[in-house]
Design an enzyme around this catalytic site. Structure first.
Site, PDB file in Angstrom:
ATOM      1  N   LYS A   1      43.937  30.350  40.199  1.00 40.50           N
ATOM      2  CA  LYS A   1      45.061  29.697  39.522  1.00 40.50           C
ATOM      3  C   LYS A   1      45.309  28.384  40.260  1.00 40.50           C
ATOM      4  CE  LYS A   1      48.528  29.773  36.531  1.00 40.50           C
ATOM      5  NZ  LYS A   1      48.386  29.900  35.058  1.00 40.50           N
TER       6      LYS A   1
ATOM      7  N   ASP B   1      42.972  43.020  41.726  1.00 41.71           N
ATOM      8  CA  ASP B   1      43.652  44.288  41.477  1.00 41.71           C
ATOM      9  C   ASP B   1      43.989  44.408  39.989  1.00 41.71           C
ATOM     10  OD1 ASP B   1      44.954  46.665  41.830  1.00 41.71           O
ATOM     11  OD2 ASP B   1      46.713  45.822  42.809  1.00 41.71           O
TER      12      ASP B   1
ATOM     13  N   ASP C   1      44.779  33.627  33.887  1.00 37.57           N
ATOM     14  CA  ASP C   1      45.397  34.054  32.627  1.00 37.57           C
ATOM     15  C   ASP C   1      44.413  33.926  31.462  1.00 37.57           C
ATOM     16  OD1 ASP C   1      45.674  31.398  33.305  1.00 37.57           O
ATOM     17  OD2 ASP C   1      47.680  31.153  32.496  1.00 37.57           O
TER      18      ASP C   1
ATOM     19  N   TYR D   1      48.507  40.151  49.405  1.00 37.47           N
ATOM     20  CA  TYR D   1      48.603  41.525  49.907  1.00 37.47           C
ATOM     21  C   TYR D   1      48.851  41.623  51.403  1.00 37.47           C
ATOM     22  CZ  TYR D   1      47.683  43.626  45.458  1.00 37.47           C
ATOM     23  OH  TYR D   1      47.799  44.036  44.162  1.00 37.47           O
TER      24      TYR D   1
HETATM   25 MG    MG Z   1      45.171  48.653  41.442  1.00 38.23          MG
END
Ligand code: MG
Ligand code: NAI
Length: 339
Positions: free
Chosen positions: A176, A234, A210, A124
């Site tokens: 990950k 998120d 995942d 981000y």
């Molecule tokens: Mg969101």
């Protein structure tokens, strides 16, 4: 009578003024300690002060260290940068806390999970650019994610402290690191390191993102707290909201060292704005988190119980939850329960 706590109130855009008014009304009925310093941001900031993040709004949050914020509209594509992101960066609100609990039994019963999302690092930071090849100026897109050891330790410590404070048993670090060995490897490593300080008090394990997403659908009850990088947090927090009935029931807190901003996970819902249809529960639950933050957990519990009774015993629900109540009707029913 307890001393009042001054907090910034940002009504926001779209349904924001409707859900903040409902929340203030409920908090008054509850006898909450907050005294509001109303400020503008988003489109309302532009209208009132010519700026989506007016200086006086920032000054107010800095002064109070505490804000309850309605959703802010961000123009898509052109126009100003997200006012939300600007505020997170301005006050270094590194921890995003998103708890979900089953209020209305439905698909999943007894869900009770707290997701802690790193709020200012990772992908981000959006350090992005294109590389031209031949006659294509945007032939290659490059994005650089940044996770710092300090940032990863800081959010891990926040998560484990939160666990201790709230009687939580286990933190699952989501990563990950099999593929993004550096970017999410450092996050996992720092998380495990910090976990050692809490050994015997809070358990730790980890999941690849995942697999975690799938496990959340198959058996969400195995999770207590999730500790996530910015992007994974998120995505998984929306999945969590889905487990308990959607955006109308999902609160969030943005927390830094010197300030905290509480908000609903949802946006300004322009499609229903001004119609009296909005469900105020997300912001009400966010106000509950704010009460806990200032050391008033008993008021937060009363607020949550009141919401539950209004929904389940009085059967007063807004349209998004299958009911027919307006925002005002729901709020009036809740106020009756709280009084
Ligand atoms: Mg969101
Ligand atoms: P949204 O969350 O505003 O709306 C999505 C759908 O959910 C709409 O159909 C809406 O009517 C419904 N909905 C949302 N909250 C509801 C509530 N409390 N009660 C009943 N129904 C509700 O997301 P959308 O449409 O993608 O975004 C609208 C604007 O909000 C955009 O400008 C976006 O940038 C902004 N936004 C702001 C956020 C914030 O301030 N934290 C977070 C997310 C979006």
């Amino acid at each position: 009578m307890d001393k009042k706590i001054t907090a910034t109130l940002i009504p926001g855009d779209g349904i924001g003024p409707e859900v903040t008014a409902a929340t203030v009304r409920a908090l008054d009925a509850l006898g909450s300690p907050f005294e509001w310093d109303t400020q503008y941001a988003g489109m309302a900031g532009v209208d009132h002060c010519g700026d989506p993040v007016p200086q006086q709004t920032l000054d107010s949050i800095r002064r109070n260290g505490l804000a309850l914020k309605g959703p802010l509209t961000t123009p898509v594509g052109a126009g100003f940068r997200s006012a939300n992101v600007r505020m997170r960066e301005e006050f270094k609100l590194y921890a995003n806390v998103r708890p979900v609990r089953t209020i209305i039994p439905g698909r999943y019963e007894d869900i009770d999970i707290v997701l802690i999302r790193e709020n200012i690092e990772g992908l981000y930071v959006a350090h992005e650019h294109f590389i031209p090849v031949g006659d294509d100026p945007r032939a290659v897109a490059v994005s650089t994610g940044i996770n710092t050891r300090d940032g990863a330790r800081r959010i891990a410590r926040f998560a484990f402290d939160y666990a201790l404070k709230h009687g939580r048993k286990k933190v699952t670090i989501v990563h990950k690191a099999n593929v993004l060995k550096a970017l999410t490897g450092i996050f996992l490593e720092a998380g495990r390191e910090v976990a050692k300080e809490y050994e015997g008090r809070v358990a730790v394990d980890d999941r690849i993102v995942d697999a975690c997403a799938m496990q959340l659908v198959l058996n969400p009850w195995q999770f207590d707290m999730l500790l996530c990088t910015n992007l994974f947090g998120d995505i998984l927090s929306d999945e969590l909201a889905g487990l308990v009935g959607g955006l109308g029931l999902a609160p969030g807190a943005n927390i830094g060292k010197d300030a905290a901003i509480f908000e609903a996970v949802h946006g300004s819902a322009p499609d229903i704005a001004g119609k009296g249809l909005a469900n105020p529960i997300s912001l009400l639950l966010a106000a509950g988190l704010m009460l806990e933050h200032v050391g008033k957990p008993e008021l937060a519990d009363r607020l949550r119980n009141g919401i539950q009774q209004t929904l389940m015993e009085d059967q007063v629900k807004t349209r998004d939850l299958g009911g027919t109540a307006s925002t005002d009707e729901f709020t009036a029913a809740l106020v009756k329960r709280l009084a």
